[in-house]
Design a protein around this motif. Sequence first.
Motif, PDB file in Angstrom:
ATOM      1  N   LEU A   1       0.819  -1.213   0.000  1.00 41.63           N
ATOM      2  CA  LEU A   1       0.000   0.000   0.000  1.00 41.63           C
ATOM      3  C   LEU A   1       0.856   1.267   0.000  1.00 41.63           C
ATOM      4  N   LYS A   2       1.973   1.255   0.705  1.00 46.05           N
ATOM      5  CA  LYS A   2       2.821   2.455   0.651  1.00 46.05           C
ATOM      6  C   LYS A   2       3.473   2.581  -0.717  1.00 46.05           C
ATOM      7  N   HIS A   3       3.807   1.465  -1.346  1.00 45.38           N
ATOM      8  CA  HIS A   3       4.374   1.476  -2.694  1.00 45.38           C
ATOM      9  C   HIS A   3       3.337   1.951  -3.712  1.00 45.38           C
ATOM     10  N   PHE A   4       2.113   1.428  -3.605  1.00 47.72           N
ATOM     11  CA  PHE A   4       1.029   1.823  -4.503  1.00 47.72           C
ATOM     12  C   PHE A   4       0.737   3.311  -4.369  1.00 47.72           C
ATOM     13  N   GLY A   5       0.558   3.788  -3.127  1.00 47.31           N
ATOM     14  CA  GLY A   5       0.234   5.190  -2.918  1.00 47.31           C
ATOM     15  C   GLY A   5       1.327   6.112  -3.390  1.00 47.31           C
TER      16      GLY A   5
ATOM     17  N   LEU B   1      17.262   0.597  -2.680  1.00 49.56           N
ATOM     18  CA  LEU B   1      16.048  -0.020  -2.145  1.00 49.56           C
ATOM     19  C   LEU B   1      15.567   0.806  -0.959  1.00 49.56           C
ATOM     20  N   GLY B   2      14.261   0.792  -0.730  1.00 50.60           N
ATOM     21  CA  GLY B   2      13.703   1.516   0.411  1.00 50.60           C
ATOM     22  C   GLY B   2      13.177   2.882   0.056  1.00 50.60           C
ATOM     23  N   CYS B   3      12.230   2.943  -0.869  1.00 57.04           N
ATOM     24  CA  CYS B   3      11.538   4.182  -1.215  1.00 57.04           C
ATOM     25  C   CYS B   3      10.080   3.843  -1.521  1.00 57.04           C
ATOM     26  N   PRO B   4       9.136   4.309  -0.687  1.00 56.08           N
ATOM     27  CA  PRO B   4       9.329   4.938   0.619  1.00 56.08           C
ATOM     28  C   PRO B   4      10.130   4.042   1.554  1.00 56.08           C
TER      29      PRO B   4
END
Length: 428
Positions: free
Chosen positions: A243-247, A312-315
């Motif tokens: 969900l954080k990746h999608f948003g 790697l790690g965004c967000p």
Amino acid sequence: MTMLLTDDERRMRDGEEGAAVAAAMDLLIRYGDALGAERLVDTRNVAGTMTQPSPAKAQLVREGGWAKAYAVINLDSDEDLDIPRMKVPTCQLQHGFSDDADGLTGYSTQSIELQGDAESYFSDRGVNILATCTPYQVGNLPVRGEHVAWMESSAVVYANSVLGARTNCEGGASTGAAGLTGKIPYWGLHDPANRFATHVVRADVRVDSFQDWGMFGYFVGEQVLEARPAVIGDLGLPDLTDLKHFGAATATSGGVELYHVPGLTPEAPTLEAAFDGGPIPEAIVYGEAERRWVYETLNAQGESTDVDFILLGCPHASLDQLAQIAYRLEGRRLHDSVQLWVMTPRALATMAARNGYTRTIMRAGGHVLTDSCPAMSRAAPPDTKVFATDSAKQAHYLPAILGIEAWFGTLDECLDAAVTGRWTGGLA
């Protein structure tokens, strides 16, 4: 139109709580008037930016200290102000690189030192230095319906959509004023009438993996821009990282601040509820052709398959993501010409170290870094030419910011490239 103020708001405006609070109220009134807001609303949760260094901020600090910098940048005021403690809980979002990145990049030691000085000043004034674009992962977790004042596009879309809190995408000045007053203009997504869906986007291909949630989000944002989509179709059950990746992807390609997944996100138990029982528009279709278009768009800025940087790690990576990276790197070693950076909140870096994930990543030759990212700090390993990432957001932004080539793919593809020095990814 002039906003209606409560007695407390007028007292703050008139200086009864000090000149800095009066300047903050003046800013909020001007801001609200420009937006056509009729009133202010209470907020008890502010996420902004005060500590990240810049040449302009460094000059202001030389002229008058951090109080001067806050007055000019966060309160739009040229007055000499004594900055009091924040009136309501306020946190610092991600900022520049910290000392754990010193020597890995061209980011200056002076900037790192300036930021450390800022952290001391603002923590004394009640700012919680979370230093992450994902404050909801490390303790700042507003409840549904709560009015908050947050910056950072991926944080805002998560707060609105997944948590059901209410915020517009604020700026450094409005959050600076909100921290000192506990107020923000009541407009936009603070109003429940403005939180219903405007579009339907239907996935006719399976969206289940981390990569596919990112690609789907990128398509959704590109289609609806700053509107409010309800997404339906062949969707797997997403977790927090999905969900954080999608948003983040919807906000990157289109500026989405609120989306609905009927039956999953808190304000849309059904598709009908997402539209407040009103007409439901014809769905925008995301099929095989659209999926391939997104993949090719995100990979259009890569030519050389010789990779020298993996990001790697965004967000910022969750603890589960750190565990997955460590698991996949167990017993492996990075190629001599490749650097691997994993960005995460400092609080989660502590947990990663405790669980042995950091040790495994570092043994392979990688680095676990905190507080920032290459896009925010505008810095990558020296002489980087080609990078690879599993983040649609970074694949979109970093080539333009740093003038480097980009590849977008899965976590496994990125780590294989880290080990081999070559990109071999492709759309499954």
